[in-house]
Structure formats: structure tokens, C-alpha cells
Design a protein around this motif. Structure first.
Motif, PDB file in Angstrom:
ATOM      1  N   LEU A   1      -2.232   3.688   5.685  1.00  0.00           N
ATOM      2  CA  LEU A   1      -2.748   2.364   5.290  1.00  0.00           C
ATOM      3  C   LEU A   1      -3.427   1.577   6.407  1.00  0.00           C
ATOM      4  CD1 LEU A   1       0.050   1.086   2.866  1.00  0.00           C
ATOM      5  CD2 LEU A   1      -2.051   2.316   2.347  1.00  0.00           C
ATOM      6  N   ASP A   2      -3.078   1.861   7.653  1.00  0.00           N
ATOM      7  CA  ASP A   2      -3.631   1.036   8.740  1.00  0.00           C
ATOM      8  C   ASP A   2      -4.892   1.637   9.344  1.00  0.00           C
ATOM      9  OD1 ASP A   2      -1.485  -0.515   8.226  1.00  0.00           O
ATOM     10  OD2 ASP A   2      -0.303   0.112   9.972  1.00  0.00           O
ATOM     11  N   GLU A   3      -5.503   2.612   8.689  1.00  0.00           N
ATOM     12  CA  GLU A   3      -6.714   3.250   9.221  1.00  0.00           C
ATOM     13  C   GLU A   3      -7.737   2.173   9.586  1.00  0.00           C
ATOM     14  OE1 GLU A   3      -8.902   5.354   6.263  1.00  0.00           O
ATOM     15  OE2 GLU A   3     -10.427   6.036   7.679  1.00  0.00           O
ATOM     16  N   PRO A   4      -8.201   2.144  10.847  1.00  0.00           N
ATOM     17  CA  PRO A   4      -9.185   1.115  11.211  1.00  0.00           C
ATOM     18  C   PRO A   4     -10.573   1.473  10.672  1.00  0.00           C
ATOM     19  CG  PRO A   4      -8.606   2.447  13.124  1.00  0.00           C
ATOM     20  CD  PRO A   4      -7.845   3.015  11.976  1.00  0.00           C
ATOM     21  N   LEU A   5     -11.197   0.509   9.993  1.00  0.00           N
ATOM     22  CA  LEU A   5     -12.541   0.759   9.444  1.00  0.00           C
ATOM     23  C   LEU A   5     -13.561  -0.085  10.193  1.00  0.00           C
ATOM     24  CD1 LEU A   5     -11.740   0.679   5.610  1.00  0.00           C
ATOM     25  CD2 LEU A   5     -11.944   2.657   7.103  1.00  0.00           C
ATOM     26  N   PRO A   6     -14.759   0.469  10.443  1.00  0.00           N
ATOM     27  CA  PRO A   6     -15.772  -0.307  11.174  1.00  0.00           C
ATOM     28  C   PRO A   6     -16.250  -1.490  10.339  1.00  0.00           C
ATOM     29  CG  PRO A   6     -16.679   1.786  10.416  1.00  0.00           C
ATOM     30  CD  PRO A   6     -15.226   1.799  10.058  1.00  0.00           C
TER      31      PRO A   6
ATOM     32  N   THR B   1     -11.420  -3.381  10.878  1.00  0.00           N
ATOM     33  CA  THR B   1     -10.396  -3.972  10.006  1.00  0.00           C
ATOM     34  C   THR B   1      -9.549  -2.830   9.432  1.00  0.00           C
ATOM     35  OG1 THR B   1     -12.051  -3.907   8.253  1.00  0.00           O
ATOM     36  CG2 THR B   1     -11.619  -6.056   9.255  1.00  0.00           C
ATOM     37  N   PRO B   2      -8.241  -3.100   9.207  1.00  0.00           N
ATOM     38  CA  PRO B   2      -7.421  -2.021   8.649  1.00  0.00           C
ATOM     39  C   PRO B   2      -7.799  -1.729   7.202  1.00  0.00           C
ATOM     40  CG  PRO B   2      -6.137  -4.041   8.873  1.00  0.00           C
ATOM     41  CD  PRO B   2      -7.482  -4.318   9.478  1.00  0.00           C
ATOM     42  N   PHE B   3      -7.601  -0.474   6.776  1.00  0.00           N
ATOM     43  CA  PHE B   3      -7.908  -0.072   5.396  1.00  0.00           C
ATOM     44  C   PHE B   3      -7.160  -0.972   4.409  1.00  0.00           C
ATOM     45  CE2 PHE B   3      -6.267   2.387   1.762  1.00  0.00           C
ATOM     46  CZ  PHE B   3      -7.458   2.651   1.113  1.00  0.00           C
ATOM     47  N   TYR B   4      -5.837  -1.189   4.669  1.00  0.00           N
ATOM     48  CA  TYR B   4      -5.047  -2.053   3.794  1.00  0.00           C
ATOM     49  C   TYR B   4      -4.909  -3.422   4.434  1.00  0.00           C
ATOM     50  CZ  TYR B   4      -1.190  -3.777   0.995  1.00  0.00           C
ATOM     51  OH  TYR B   4      -0.412  -4.547   0.170  1.00  0.00           O
ATOM     52  N   PRO B   5      -5.209  -4.530   3.761  1.00  0.00           N
ATOM     53  CA  PRO B   5      -5.567  -4.610   2.348  1.00  0.00           C
ATOM     54  C   PRO B   5      -7.077  -4.659   2.093  1.00  0.00           C
ATOM     55  CG  PRO B   5      -5.112  -6.804   3.144  1.00  0.00           C
ATOM     56  CD  PRO B   5      -4.982  -5.870   4.325  1.00  0.00           C
ATOM     57  N   TYR B   6      -7.902  -4.751   3.159  1.00  0.00           N
ATOM     58  CA  TYR B   6      -9.317  -5.108   2.937  1.00  0.00           C
ATOM     59  C   TYR B   6     -10.071  -4.113   2.067  1.00  0.00           C
ATOM     60  CZ  TYR B   6      -8.041  -8.335   6.567  1.00  0.00           C
ATOM     61  OH  TYR B   6      -7.401  -9.319   7.267  1.00  0.00           O
ATOM     62  N   HIS B   7     -10.063  -2.831   2.451  1.00  0.00           N
ATOM     63  CA  HIS B   7     -10.818  -1.866   1.648  1.00  0.00           C
ATOM     64  C   HIS B   7      -9.982  -1.355   0.471  1.00  0.00           C
ATOM     65  CE1 HIS B   7     -14.243   0.607   0.856  1.00  0.00           C
ATOM     66  NE2 HIS B   7     -13.514   1.707   0.867  1.00  0.00           N
ATOM     67  N   ALA B   8      -8.653  -1.375   0.636  1.00  0.00           N
ATOM     68  CA  ALA B   8      -7.775  -0.895  -0.453  1.00  0.00           C
ATOM     69  C   ALA B   8      -8.029  -1.711  -1.724  1.00  0.00           C
ATOM     70  CB  ALA B   8      -6.318  -0.998  -0.023  1.00  0.00           C
TER      71      ALA B   8
ATOM     72  N   ARG C   1     -10.632  11.450   8.485  1.00  0.00           N
ATOM     73  CA  ARG C   1      -9.808  10.613   9.369  1.00  0.00           C
ATOM     74  C   ARG C   1     -10.056  10.946  10.840  1.00  0.00           C
ATOM     75  NH1 ARG C   1      -5.472   7.590   7.642  1.00  0.00           N
ATOM     76  NH2 ARG C   1      -5.627   6.837   9.775  1.00  0.00           N
ATOM     77  N   ARG C   2     -10.271  12.217  11.127  1.00  0.00           N
ATOM     78  CA  ARG C   2     -10.473  12.635  12.527  1.00  0.00           C
ATOM     79  C   ARG C   2     -11.687  11.937  13.142  1.00  0.00           C
ATOM     80  NH1 ARG C   2      -9.687  16.796  16.312  1.00  0.00           N
ATOM     81  NH2 ARG C   2     -11.606  17.274  17.422  1.00  0.00           N
ATOM     82  N   HIS C   3     -12.767  11.844  12.361  1.00  0.00           N
ATOM     83  CA  HIS C   3     -13.990  11.256  12.910  1.00  0.00           C
ATOM     84  C   HIS C   3     -14.133   9.782  12.575  1.00  0.00           C
ATOM     85  CE1 HIS C   3     -15.191  15.172  14.175  1.00  0.00           C
ATOM     86  NE2 HIS C   3     -15.135  15.648  12.945  1.00  0.00           N
TER      87      HIS C   3
END
Ligand code: HEM
Length: 351
Positions: free
Chosen positions: A25-30, A226-233, A210-212
Motif C-alpha cells: 500500500l505504501d508504494e511511492p508514486l511519482p 505520494t503513497p499509493f494508498y490512499p491517493y491512487h487507491a 514495482r522494481r522499476h
């Protein structure tokens, strides 16, 4: 009595679920990741749903020419919600093809297939082929006229291939004619081989994604990830809910067609493929007789090879669609690639 928190702590100490949850859930997104990036999640949802609806159908299906047709009719007409589940599976297949092509178009438009995501792209192309193989093998299972005669055409197409054509067709048939062994082979491929291949490819695809890190907008934006959760989720959830609502509506209102039972003696039946194979079907008409392999092997093979090799043919870091007109189908006006200022692909993990 330990409360819920205590239970979770206990489970975490035994399994590490908290780290797993954080990883997912905390995957950082550009900055700038938007609605175009929901298509992969829609695909994941549709595939999971297909697995569930397919498992329900398999509880009733009998993979034998004498019973297959009746078992499908029984599910459709006599099992409670059976017609609905069959509808979810039938329309779900078309939704998956549409979502996969849209996802691929997004990846092409955003130049997301470029370095370092070449292998992610290749696993995606393999997934598309597996999806098409699901559609092809599933088509025979109802054992109605359409299924029987469309599969006859498919096997004849395989037979038209030079050198290996006949052995491949024999393997697909299982015997000298299309019959019980053919149905069993296609069913086993549909419910065992293809799901296994799909599972492995999806895991590899997501691992590489996820690797890249997600490529993000074409022109990188300044700002913190921004973290995947909650913004993109939230976007993913809303998009999946909208697609699910459309699928439920179709499955609940339109009865999935079932022709008459397969009749091998009725050679007058003119089969039509599913809409996503229509262009290949049309191509056959332009190359009759001995030229048939051009339509069945040469052109489709060249297209798949070209698509698979795209990241290796278009190696410039440039991601803006207007600067990649050849890839965007319009014909390039930018032959001197070295003159274009390069723009590094922003990847959070490597940034
Ligand atoms: C079963 C089919 C597929 C599933 C479940 C799937 C799933 C996903 C997901 C969840 C993502 C991240 C979110 C997004 O970018 O939308 C993604 C990214 C990606 N997919 Fe797929 N995908 C599938 C098919 C394909 C196909 C057919 C291709 C192309 C041939 C492809 C190429 C890529 C690439 C290159 C990325 C990285 C995009 C980026 O970093 O911006 N995928 N996929």
C-alpha cells in the motif's frame, strides 16, 4: 483476552503481515500519476473475477461431447444465478481484451515501455497472447454449432502452416477428427495450462512494475512522491467499481447466446469468430488458397514480433508522443534522434 490489535500483532510476529501491507500500500508514486494509470488494476480485477466465475461454471461443466452442451444449457436455464455467472464470464472476456488493449495503448502513448521497462513490456505482450489463447480455447467449450465450426476453422488455420502445420493441428485435435479428445485438450488448456501461465506472468509483470516504479507522466513533474494508498487507491477503486457496474448490468440483462448443439455432419454452417478475431478473419479473405499462410502466419507473426520488439526498436529516451510520431503511427519527421535532447525516465526507486 487480547483485542484485535493483539491478534494482528500475534499474526505479524508469525507472518510479517504488517511489512507485507506496507509493501503493497505504501508504494511511492511519482507526482502526476492520474486516471490513465488505473487500467492495470482494472485488468487485475477482471482477471480475478474471471477466475471466480470460471470456477463456478466448472462445478457444472462436463467436458465430453455428449454432455458439454446440456451442461452449459443447464447452468444457463436451471441453476440459480447460473445465467448471470455465465454472463459475467462471457462479457468479462471481452472486457479483458478491451482493457488489455487500452492499457497497452496507454503504455505506448506514455512511452512507458522504454528503458528500463523492456522486460515488463515483454511480459505484457506474453499476457496479451495468453488472454487471446483463453478466448480461443473457451470458444469450443459450449459445444454448440458456433463452437464446433469456429474451432474447425482454427485447426485448419494451424494446419496451413508450413512444415509444422500438420503435427500442430494433430496435437490440437488429439485424434484424427475434432471430437472428445479435442474438447478435453482444449478444456485442460483453458482451466490448467493457461491459468498457470497467466499466474506466473502476472506475478512477473507486477514484480517488474514495482522494481522499476511507475513511469508517471510523460514530462516528469516536480514534487514529492505520494503513497499509493490512499491517493491512487481511490482512483483504482472507483474505476474498478464503474467497470464492475457495467459488467453486472450486461450480465444481468443480456442472455449469453447458445446455438444448436454441434452437428459435425452439417458442413453448411458458416462460423463467425468473436469480435476480437474479426480482423484476422477478414484478412483471410484477401489471401485465398495457397496464399492463406500469409494471412494466418506471416502477417500476425510479423505484427506480434514488431510489437514485442518495440522497446528495442525505439530506444530513444524521448517519451513525448508528438516527438515519437513513427510509433504513434503518423510517420516520423524526426529521423535525427541524436539531436533530440534526452529526458531521463524518472523512476522513484532509482532516483
Ligand atoms: C493480464 C494483463 C495485464 C495486467 C493484469 C497488467 C497489470 C499492470 C499493472 C497493475 C500495472 C501498473 C499500473 C498501470 O500502469 O496501469 C502495469 C504496468 C505496466 N504494464 Fe501491464 N498488465 C497487463 C497487460 C499488459 C500488456 C498487454 C502490456 C503491453 C504489451 C503491459 C505493459 C505494461 C508496462 C510496460 C507497464 C509499466 C508502465 C509504467 O511504468 O508506467 N501490460 N500493468
Amino acid at each position: 483476552m487480547p483485542g484485535l490489535t493483539g491478534l494482528i500483532d500475534w499474526l505479524d510476529s508469525r507472518t510479517g503481515i504488517k511489512a507485507g501491507r506496507a509493501y503493497l500500500l505504501d508504494e511511492p508514486l511519482p507526482p502526476g500519476v492520474n486516471w490513465w494509470f488505473v487500467l492495470g488494476s482494472i485488468l487485475l480485477f477482471l482477471l480475478a473475477l474471471q477466475l471466480i466465475s470460471g470456477s463456478v461454471l466448472a462445478m457444472y461443466y462436463v467436458a465430453a461431447p455428449d454432455h458439454a452442451y446440456d451442461s452449459v444449457r443447464y447452468v444457463t436455464d436451471h441453476v440459480r444465478f447460473g445465467g448471470f455467472v455465465r454472463g459475467l464470464h462471457f462479457f468479462g472476456a471481452s472486457f479483458i481484451v478491451i482493457a488489455a488493449v487500452a492499457h497497452m495503448a496507454r503504455v505506448i502513448t506514455f512511452g512507458s515501455y522504454k528503458h528500463p521497462r523492456e522486460v515488463t513490456w515483454l511480459t505484457g505482450v506474453a499476457l496479451l497472447l495468453v488472454i487471446m489463447a483463453f478466448a480461443l480455447t473457451g470458444y469450443l467449450l459450449p459445444w454448440d454449432q458456433k463452437a464446433y465450426w469456429a474451432t474447425t476453422v482454427t485447426i485448419n488455420i494451424a494446419r496451413s502452416a508450413p512444415v509444422f502445420g500438420e503435427p500442430i493441428a494433430a496435437m490440437m485435435r488429439g485424434g484424427s477428427q475434432l471430437g472428445a479428445l479435442t474438447l478435453l485438450r482444449w478444456y485442460a488448456t483453458h482451466v490448467l495450462l493457461l491459468p498457470a501461465a497467466l499466474g506466473l506472468l502476472v506475478v512477473a509483470h507486477l514484480y517488474l512494475m514495482r522494481r522499476h516504479g511507475i513511469s508517471g507522466p510523460v514530462t516528469p513533474r516536480p514534487g514529492a512522491p505520494t503513497p499509493f494508498y490512499p491517493y491512487h487507491a481511490i482512483r483504482d477503486t472507483l474505476a474498478v467499481a464503474a467497470v464492475f457496474a457495467c459488467l453486472i448490468t450486461l450480465a444481468a440483462t443480456i442472455r449469453v447466446p447458445l446455438d444448436g448443439m454441434a452437428d459435425p455432419s452439417d458442413a453448411t454452417y458458416v462460423p463467425r469468430p468473436e469480435w476480437y478475431f474479426l480482423s484476422l478473419f477478414q484478412l483471410l479473405k484477401y489471401f485465398p488458397g495457397r496464399l492463406e499462410p500469409v494471412a494466418t502466419m506471416v502477417i500476425p507473426g510479423a505484427v506480434v514480433a514488431l510489437v514485442a520488439l518495440l522497446p528495442f526498436l525505439d530506444r530513444r529516451p524521448e517519451r513525448r508522443p508528438a516527438k515519437r510520431r513513427l510509433v504513434m503511427v503518423e510517420g516520423t519527421k524526426y529521423p535525427n534522434t541524436d539531436a533530440i535532447p534526452t529526458q531521463p525516465i524518472r523512476c522513484i526507486r532509482n532516483a
